[in-house]
Design a protein around this motif. Sequence first.
Motif, short mmCIF file in Angstrom:
data_model
loop_
_atom_site.label_atom_id
_atom_site.label_comp_id
_atom_site.label_asym_id
_atom_site.label_seq_id
_atom_site.Cartn_x
_atom_site.Cartn_y
_atom_site.Cartn_z
N VAL A 114 0.83 -1.21 0.00
CA VAL A 114 0.00 0.00 0.00
C VAL A 114 0.86 1.25 0.00
O VAL A 114 0.60 2.21 -0.75
N PHE A 164 -8.82 -0.81 -2.47
CA PHE A 164 -7.62 -1.65 -2.50
C PHE A 164 -8.06 -3.10 -2.49
O PHE A 164 -8.82 -3.53 -1.62
N VAL A 199 -6.55 3.52 2.99
CA VAL A 199 -7.46 2.77 2.14
C VAL A 199 -8.88 3.08 2.59
O VAL A 199 -9.15 3.16 3.79
N THR A 258 -12.18 -2.02 0.67
CA THR A 258 -11.36 -3.17 0.33
C THR A 258 -12.14 -4.15 -0.53
O THR A 258 -13.38 -4.21 -0.49
#
Length: 353
Positions: free
Chosen positions: A110, A125, A152, A155
């Motif tokens: 990341v 992400f 982030v 997800t």
Amino acid sequence: MEYRQLGASGLRVPALSFGTGTFGGRGPLFEGWGTTDADEARRLVDIALDAGLTMFDSADVYSDGASEEVLGEAVKGRRDQVLISTKAALPTGDGPGDWGSSRPRLIRAVEGALRRLGTDYIDLFQLHAYDATTPVEEVLATLDQLVREGKVRYTGVSNFSGWQLMKSLAVADRYGHPRYAAHQVYYSLVGRDYEYDLLPLGLEEGVGALVWSPLGWGRLTGRIRRGSPLPADSRLHTTASFGPPVEEELLYRVVDVLDTLAEETGRTVPQIALNWLLQRPTVASVIIGARNEEQLRQNLGAVGWALTAEQSARLDAASARHAPYPHFPYQRQEGFARLNPSPVDLTPPAPFE
């Protein structure tokens, strides 16, 4: 452009997204996809934004990170106008920490993506593949940490099997971690395996599909015809072995119907193939690629209209295959089908305008 909820999350995404695998052009696979540099990418982003396409998808393995770098340059100065999704987990080197979804690997992945993209957060992400060597609890706790830190926002996963995704969702529920909002999957008229397990799972658990390779790894571009050789400049000459296999008779059967519908609708073969996908349940966004402005503008023509139910049914019939066990009884026997109606017959949710 239509906007749709991404699964059960609060994120609204455009019906079409832009895949940046053509950005950078490093390595044998991605060089065959495209070699778009920052200036060319900036122009493609301009066209996409003008059409309302605001989400751009990348991955750390795309051209060894060059795809993310080019994308970062292309959206510089307008980060608040776009959604960026990227992926990690596949090997980026030969070292023990260069692959997988362990805590140090994900944190480093990341941070590297943020640096290459020139941003301080990633909208979505995704894990590029399931890592059987790392406990699911560790993966989800790490992603939870990254969300809490603001690096982030949402997800997701890509290329998971049904049990892998369901196990992950169950662990997320058990410990109160963020649930995966998206599953980036292969789905096309010549590749409908997604419908057997993953589509019903997405409906039941609120996981939206982001579709990669919607034109069957370049086979539904309108250039492949029954009885004709593969065009000399087709990228399938160099990249076919990397992608999903397709039986020739299935391909030609689908292309024959696409050609007929193109004559009826005045649309192109790729536009019809993309539009069919946009009518399937769970599909939040179809990821399109383009090596030049012409390809991008053509693909953008897949939205703003819809195939009729009868036209979609013809494509369904042409692309149908015998389901594997344990699915074939539900496909072929009325008693089984009564217990579990096909989820593809359900009406997809209305889009946001």
